[in-house]
Design an enzyme around this catalytic site. Sequence first.
Site, PDB file in Angstrom:
ATOM      1  N   LYS A  61       0.835  -1.207   0.000  1.00 57.14           N
ATOM      2  CA  LYS A  61       0.000   0.000   0.000  1.00 57.14           C
ATOM      3  C   LYS A  61       0.870   1.257   0.000  1.00 57.14           C
ATOM      4  CE  LYS A  61      -3.835  -2.206   2.489  1.00 57.14           C
ATOM      5  NZ  LYS A  61      -4.597  -2.249   3.761  1.00 57.14           N
ATOM      6  N   SER A  77      -0.639   0.805   5.988  1.00 56.70           N
ATOM      7  CA  SER A  77      -0.862  -0.049   7.149  1.00 56.70           C
ATOM      8  C   SER A  77      -1.863  -1.137   6.798  1.00 56.70           C
ATOM      9  CB  SER A  77      -1.381   0.778   8.331  1.00 56.70           C
ATOM     10  OG  SER A  77      -1.472  -0.010   9.509  1.00 56.70           O
ATOM     11  N   ASP A  78      -1.757  -2.249   7.509  1.00 65.75           N
ATOM     12  CA  ASP A  78      -2.709  -3.330   7.320  1.00 65.75           C
ATOM     13  C   ASP A  78      -2.827  -4.110   8.620  1.00 65.75           C
ATOM     14  OD1 ASP A  78      -4.311  -4.778   5.096  1.00 65.75           O
ATOM     15  OD2 ASP A  78      -3.357  -6.393   6.213  1.00 65.75           O
ATOM     16  N   GLN A  79      -4.008  -4.629   8.882  1.00 64.31           N
ATOM     17  CA  GLN A  79      -4.229  -5.407  10.101  1.00 64.31           C
ATOM     18  C   GLN A  79      -4.865  -6.748   9.755  1.00 64.31           C
ATOM     19  OE1 GLN A  79      -7.439  -4.581  13.181  1.00 64.31           O
ATOM     20  NE2 GLN A  79      -5.627  -3.908  14.301  1.00 64.31           N
ATOM     21  N   ALA A 114       0.518  -4.093  10.827  1.00 63.74           N
ATOM     22  CA  ALA A 114       1.780  -3.735  10.175  1.00 63.74           C
ATOM     23  C   ALA A 114       1.731  -2.281   9.720  1.00 63.74           C
ATOM     24  CB  ALA A 114       2.029  -4.648   8.984  1.00 63.74           C
TER      25      ALA A 114
END
Length: 201
Positions: A61, A77-79, A114
């Site tokens: 991203k 960001s990613d979860q 992250a």
Amino acid sequence: MTFTPSAPTSRSVVLGSTSRYRRELLERLRIPFTVSAPGVDETPLPGEAPQALARRLALAKARAVAALHPDAVVIGSDQVADLAGQPLGKPGEHARAVQQLRQMRGQTVIFQTALAVVCLASGYEQVDLAEVRVVFRDLSDAEIESYLQAEQPYDCAGSAKSEGLGIALLESIDNDDPTALIGLPLIRTARMLRQAGVKLL
């Protein structure tokens, strides 16, 4: 979409996310920033671990948006909710949310959040991971249904919003970056932005 609180920065900041939760969290740092949709396919790779998935997507991203804004400092960001090594993403709809919460009741779930910060102009690129260990109560089907009807958290990994009524689903939360569970670990974000040349204070 642009947010312009008063705070000096030497480079523009772009949040590579359409998440309103991440936008609201980044606003806490009181820096000007714009928002850009990364347009990244979030499908897990075959056999991809939740931790690896979160890190890969956060970086993808940030890189995708940085390609459009090469002089900016870009945040991605990613979860991913990690239940015994199995990734649980955003449920998207009610039946899937019911299934996720039934799987997680009485279990320990690690929310892997992250963060990636990229600036093509300066060559800065860093990725970090904030792990949040969450213990869910042994929820009844009625409690699950009542919660989902009240909050409808279908855009949240693991079908629970700890910043809202979802806190009533939990026994405990253990973390070193308290905003990570909401979607953007601000302690790590602030550190990376400083390293990338953004003045916060």
